[in-house]
Design a protein around this motif. Structure first.
Motif, PDB file in Angstrom:
ATOM      1  N   ASP A 268     -17.821   5.001  -8.401  1.00  0.00           N
ATOM      2  CA  ASP A 268     -18.837   4.463  -9.305  1.00  0.00           C
ATOM      3  C   ASP A 268     -18.658   5.011 -10.717  1.00  0.00           C
ATOM      4  O   ASP A 268     -18.769   4.283 -11.712  1.00  0.00           O
ATOM      5  N   LEU A 269     -18.354   6.296 -10.817  1.00  0.00           N
ATOM      6  CA  LEU A 269     -18.204   6.938 -12.114  1.00  0.00           C
ATOM      7  C   LEU A 269     -17.011   6.375 -12.881  1.00  0.00           C
ATOM      8  O   LEU A 269     -17.113   6.045 -14.074  1.00  0.00           O
ATOM      9  N   VAL A 270     -15.875   6.234 -12.215  1.00  0.00           N
ATOM     10  CA  VAL A 270     -14.653   5.802 -12.890  1.00  0.00           C
ATOM     11  C   VAL A 270     -14.752   4.346 -13.335  1.00  0.00           C
ATOM     12  O   VAL A 270     -14.321   3.995 -14.445  1.00  0.00           O
ATOM     13  N   PHE A 271     -15.319   3.478 -12.521  1.00  0.00           N
ATOM     14  CA  PHE A 271     -15.459   2.087 -12.936  1.00  0.00           C
ATOM     15  C   PHE A 271     -16.452   1.940 -14.087  1.00  0.00           C
ATOM     16  O   PHE A 271     -16.268   1.111 -14.978  1.00  0.00           O
ATOM     17  N   GLU A 272     -17.489   2.774 -14.081  1.00  0.00           N
ATOM     18  CA  GLU A 272     -18.416   2.754 -15.215  1.00  0.00           C
ATOM     19  C   GLU A 272     -17.717   3.225 -16.487  1.00  0.00           C
ATOM     20  O   GLU A 272     -17.907   2.646 -17.566  1.00  0.00           O
ATOM     21  N   MET A 273     -16.908   4.258 -16.386  1.00  0.00           N
ATOM     22  CA  MET A 273     -16.150   4.740 -17.545  1.00  0.00           C
ATOM     23  C   MET A 273     -15.275   3.634 -18.136  1.00  0.00           C
ATOM     24  O   MET A 273     -15.216   3.442 -19.356  1.00  0.00           O
ATOM     25  N   ALA A 274     -14.564   2.935 -17.255  1.00  0.00           N
ATOM     26  CA  ALA A 274     -13.618   1.929 -17.707  1.00  0.00           C
ATOM     27  C   ALA A 274     -14.297   0.635 -18.132  1.00  0.00           C
ATOM     28  O   ALA A 274     -13.676  -0.203 -18.795  1.00  0.00           O
ATOM     29  N   GLY A 275     -15.576   0.449 -17.762  1.00  0.00           N
ATOM     30  CA  GLY A 275     -16.284  -0.781 -18.072  1.00  0.00           C
ATOM     31  C   GLY A 275     -15.737  -1.973 -17.320  1.00  0.00           C
ATOM     32  O   GLY A 275     -15.704  -3.097 -17.835  1.00  0.00           O
ATOM     33  N   LEU A 276     -15.313  -1.735 -16.069  1.00  0.00           N
ATOM     34  CA  LEU A 276     -14.687  -2.780 -15.261  1.00  0.00           C
ATOM     35  C   LEU A 276     -15.378  -2.913 -13.912  1.00  0.00           C
ATOM     36  O   LEU A 276     -16.056  -1.986 -13.445  1.00  0.00           O
ATOM     37  N   GLY A 277     -15.171  -4.052 -13.274  1.00  0.00           N
ATOM     38  CA  GLY A 277     -15.626  -4.263 -11.917  1.00  0.00           C
ATOM     39  C   GLY A 277     -14.485  -4.122 -10.936  1.00  0.00           C
ATOM     40  O   GLY A 277     -13.300  -4.183 -11.312  1.00  0.00           O
ATOM     41  N   ARG A 278     -14.812  -3.935  -9.664  1.00  0.00           N
ATOM     42  CA  ARG A 278     -13.773  -3.787  -8.642  1.00  0.00           C
ATOM     43  C   ARG A 278     -12.845  -4.990  -8.585  1.00  0.00           C
ATOM     44  O   ARG A 278     -11.642  -4.852  -8.332  1.00  0.00           O
ATOM     45  N   ASP A 279     -13.371  -6.174  -8.837  1.00  0.00           N
ATOM     46  CA  ASP A 279     -12.559  -7.385  -8.720  1.00  0.00           C
ATOM     47  C   ASP A 279     -11.576  -7.558  -9.874  1.00  0.00           C
ATOM     48  O   ASP A 279     -10.780  -8.503  -9.877  1.00  0.00           O
ATOM     49  N   GLU A 280     -11.579  -6.632 -10.837  1.00  0.00           N
ATOM     50  CA  GLU A 280     -10.649  -6.726 -11.961  1.00  0.00           C
ATOM     51  C   GLU A 280      -9.385  -5.897 -11.762  1.00  0.00           C
ATOM     52  O   GLU A 280      -8.483  -5.933 -12.599  1.00  0.00           O
ATOM     53  N   ILE A 281      -9.307  -5.177 -10.654  1.00  0.00           N
ATOM     54  CA  ILE A 281      -8.104  -4.379 -10.367  1.00  0.00           C
ATOM     55  C   ILE A 281      -7.022  -5.298  -9.799  1.00  0.00           C
ATOM     56  O   ILE A 281      -7.229  -5.975  -8.796  1.00  0.00           O
ATOM     57  N   ASP A 282      -5.871  -5.315 -10.443  1.00  0.00           N
ATOM     58  CA  ASP A 282      -4.759  -6.163 -10.013  1.00  0.00           C
ATOM     59  C   ASP A 282      -3.874  -5.492  -8.978  1.00  0.00           C
ATOM     60  O   ASP A 282      -3.288  -6.160  -8.109  1.00  0.00           O
ATOM     61  N   VAL A 283      -3.727  -4.170  -9.062  1.00  0.00           N
ATOM     62  CA  VAL A 283      -2.848  -3.438  -8.160  1.00  0.00           C
ATOM     63  C   VAL A 283      -3.378  -2.020  -8.028  1.00  0.00           C
ATOM     64  O   VAL A 283      -3.942  -1.465  -8.976  1.00  0.00           O
ATOM     65  N   ALA A 284      -3.210  -1.427  -6.852  1.00  0.00           N
ATOM     66  CA  ALA A 284      -3.765  -0.088  -6.623  1.00  0.00           C
ATOM     67  C   ALA A 284      -2.830   0.738  -5.761  1.00  0.00           C
ATOM     68  O   ALA A 284      -2.042   0.218  -4.962  1.00  0.00           O
ATOM     69  N   GLY A 285      -2.957   2.047  -5.922  1.00  0.00           N
ATOM     70  CA  GLY A 285      -2.321   3.007  -5.031  1.00  0.00           C
ATOM     71  C   GLY A 285      -3.417   3.860  -4.429  1.00  0.00           C
ATOM     72  O   GLY A 285      -4.053   4.635  -5.148  1.00  0.00           O
ATOM     73  N   LEU A 286      -3.678   3.694  -3.133  1.00  0.00           N
ATOM     74  CA  LEU A 286      -4.737   4.422  -2.450  1.00  0.00           C
ATOM     75  C   LEU A 286      -4.129   5.414  -1.462  1.00  0.00           C
ATOM     76  O   LEU A 286      -3.079   5.166  -0.883  1.00  0.00           O
ATOM     77  N   TYR A 287      -4.821   6.500  -1.250  1.00  0.00           N
ATOM     78  CA  TYR A 287      -4.253   7.589  -0.458  1.00  0.00           C
ATOM     79  C   TYR A 287      -4.181   7.206   1.012  1.00  0.00           C
ATOM     80  O   TYR A 287      -5.203   6.915   1.647  1.00  0.00           O
ATOM     81  N   ASP A 288      -2.988   7.203   1.569  1.00  0.00           N
ATOM     82  CA  ASP A 288      -2.784   6.776   2.954  1.00  0.00           C
ATOM     83  C   ASP A 288      -2.074   7.859   3.751  1.00  0.00           C
ATOM     84  O   ASP A 288      -1.067   7.603   4.407  1.00  0.00           O
ATOM     85  N   CYS A 289      -2.611   9.087   3.708  1.00  0.00           N
ATOM     86  CA  CYS A 289      -2.003  10.160   4.489  1.00  0.00           C
ATOM     87  C   CYS A 289      -2.070   9.855   5.983  1.00  0.00           C
ATOM     88  O   CYS A 289      -1.232  10.336   6.758  1.00  0.00           O
ATOM     89  N   PHE A 290      -3.054   9.072   6.396  1.00  0.00           N
ATOM     90  CA  PHE A 290      -3.152   8.520   7.740  1.00  0.00           C
ATOM     91  C   PHE A 290      -3.678   7.096   7.604  1.00  0.00           C
ATOM     92  O   PHE A 290      -4.301   6.749   6.598  1.00  0.00           O
ATOM     93  N   THR A 291      -3.462   6.289   8.612  1.00  0.00           N
ATOM     94  CA  THR A 291      -3.911   4.898   8.528  1.00  0.00           C
ATOM     95  C   THR A 291      -5.423   4.809   8.379  1.00  0.00           C
ATOM     96  O   THR A 291      -5.929   3.967   7.628  1.00  0.00           O
ATOM     97  N   ILE A 292      -6.157   5.675   9.057  1.00  0.00           N
ATOM     98  CA  ILE A 292      -7.614   5.653   8.950  1.00  0.00           C
ATOM     99  C   ILE A 292      -8.058   5.956   7.528  1.00  0.00           C
ATOM    100  O   ILE A 292      -9.061   5.411   7.037  1.00  0.00           O
ATOM    101  N   THR A 293      -7.313   6.792   6.816  1.00  0.00           N
ATOM    102  CA  THR A 293      -7.701   7.166   5.456  1.00  0.00           C
ATOM    103  C   THR A 293      -7.685   5.960   4.535  1.00  0.00           C
ATOM    104  O   THR A 293      -8.562   5.804   3.683  1.00  0.00           O
ATOM    105  N   MET A 294      -6.698   5.103   4.688  1.00  0.00           N
ATOM    106  CA  MET A 294      -6.605   3.906   3.858  1.00  0.00           C
ATOM    107  C   MET A 294      -7.840   3.030   4.031  1.00  0.00           C
ATOM    108  O   MET A 294      -8.406   2.522   3.053  1.00  0.00           O
ATOM    109  N   LEU A 295      -8.297   2.855   5.271  1.00  0.00           N
ATOM    110  CA  LEU A 295      -9.483   2.035   5.509  1.00  0.00           C
ATOM    111  C   LEU A 295     -10.720   2.656   4.874  1.00  0.00           C
ATOM    112  O   LEU A 295     -11.531   1.969   4.243  1.00  0.00           O
TER     113      LEU A 295
END
Length: 389
Positions: A268-295
């Motif tokens: 919530d904090l980072v998207f407010e800082m950037a002035g963007l919504g979740r649907d405006e992200i084109d590409v992401a790198g999310l932490y997937d140390c385990f498959t459950i973590t990604m979900l």
């Protein structure tokens, strides 16, 4: 005062070879990465006046930051940061905006260290474990995440096959990345994941991240410096860190509240800082140390509701061609996990935004998110939102 958007840009990134038993030292990998990232930006060590040595002194014996100030040697360092890559770069962006420094290098390398029991020395005398050490619980990362996964599956009806879908998708992305460790081994199926050996129920071998050697570096510069560097600047729009739970030593009650914990606050904090919504992200790198973590990343960062991540993932949103492709290099599951790999996600997002990813390129990617997590399932985390003009 809001976050100083577009006051700093990532202008150089570099990854060394990633793999098992590279026959290198951590120092040599760090130096290669630092020189490589600076060269990509068209800069030299003499230009550096800020550093972020990931996990300073850890397993290297280096006296940081004085050791690294001596290595650069040409000018005093005005900024010495710590933290995961996403949060470290966010703090460095604010330091640049304040005038403390102009060129910051974040770097990490691992050689000769293994995660888990094989890489953990056994003390020969008491006390063998600190008061709040996770070892006294008889657990470390895999067993802790496995327990977390079991509870999540029980509460939301998620299956081991659902977890396996994450490994399958990320392996496919790795096949399109010639620098990944696992890509040349080809695609895998859900059955392959399910038939891989059990590590800690319900997590099979292919549900777990790699354990390998390798290094990387990222160069962050002021806007003024960025205008004259070799590569297209990738501007920092917002970033922050969050810490909540103990180090593999406690579990919150309830385990999965609707309002989330530290990661939800961070998102919530980072998207407010950037002035963007979740649907405006084109590409992401999310932490997937385990498959459950990604979900859980997807839920806690607000891309879907609690308990809906398996459906969201199965619908293909995070795959190439989806609404928000994630971990397009193969992630920690199939590209590389070099002990402290939080910068690897940022590097892949930077390359995507610069249009350099070849067969795995996300078309017209302009805004990206990198997210790092660790130390406990809901605990230490950081995020960074970036964009190109």
């Amino acid at each position: 005062m809001g976050f100083p958007k577009r006051h700093a840009a990532i202008t150089g990134v570099y990854t060394t070879q990633q793999g098992k038993k590279l026959g290198r030292t951590s120092y040599s990998l760090m130096l290669e990465a630092i020189k490589g990232a600076l060269d990509e930006a068209g800069l030299t060590p003499a230009d550096v006046d800020g550093i972020i040595p990931m996990e300073p002194g850890m397993r290297t014996g280096a006296l940081d930051p004085m050791f690294w100030a001596e290595q650069f040697g040409e000018r005093p360092l005005g900024y010495m940061g710590l933290g995961q890559a996403s949060g470290g770069l966010a703090k460095a962006a604010t330091a640049i905006a304040s005038g403390m420094c102009e060129v910051v290098v974040l770097f990490w390398a691992n050689a000769g260290f293994e995660v888990g029991p094989r890489g953990t020395a056994v003390p020969t005398s008491a006390p063998r474990e600190a008061e709040w050490g996770f070892g006294q619980h008889g657990a470390y990362m895999t067993t802790w995440y496995a327990m977390w996964a079991q509870r999540y599956m029980h509460e939301f009806g998620v299956t081991s096959e659902d977890l396996a879908q994450v490994a399958v998708t990320h392996r496919h992305h790795a096949t399109l990345n010639p620098e990944s460790i696992m890509g040349n081994r080809g695609d895998i199926t859900v059955d392959d994941v399910m038939n891989s050996r059990m590590i800690a129920s319900p997590l099979h071998l292919f549900d777990c991240a790699l354990d390998n050697e390798g290094g990387y570096a990222i160069v962050l510069t002021s806007a003024e410096v960025a205008r004259n560097t070799r590569k297209k600047p990738v501007w920092v729009l917002g970033g922050a860190e969050s810490a909540y739970t103990d180090f593999y030593a406690s579990i919150q009650d309830p385990w999965f509240p609707e309002q989330g914990y530290g990661v939800r606050h961070l998102g919530d904090l980072v998207f407010e800082m950037a002035g963007l919504g979740r649907d405006e992200i084109d590409v992401a790198g999310l932490y997937d140390c385990f498959t459950i973590t990604m979900l859980r990343d997807l839920e806690e960062l607000g891309f879907c509701k609690l308990g809906e991540a398996a459906d969201y993932f199965r619908e293909g949103h995070t795959a190439l061609g989806g609404s928000m492709p994630c971990n397009t290099d193969g992630g920690l599951l199939s590209n590389s996990h070099n002990v402290s790999p939080s910068g690897m996600h940022t590097i892949e997002v930077v390359r995507q935004l610069r249009g350099e990813c070849g067969a795995r390129q996300v078309p017209d990617a302009r805004i990206g998110l990198s997210f790092a997590q660790g130390m406990s399932p809901h605990g230490l985390s950081s995020a960074l939102i970036m964009a190109v003009d």
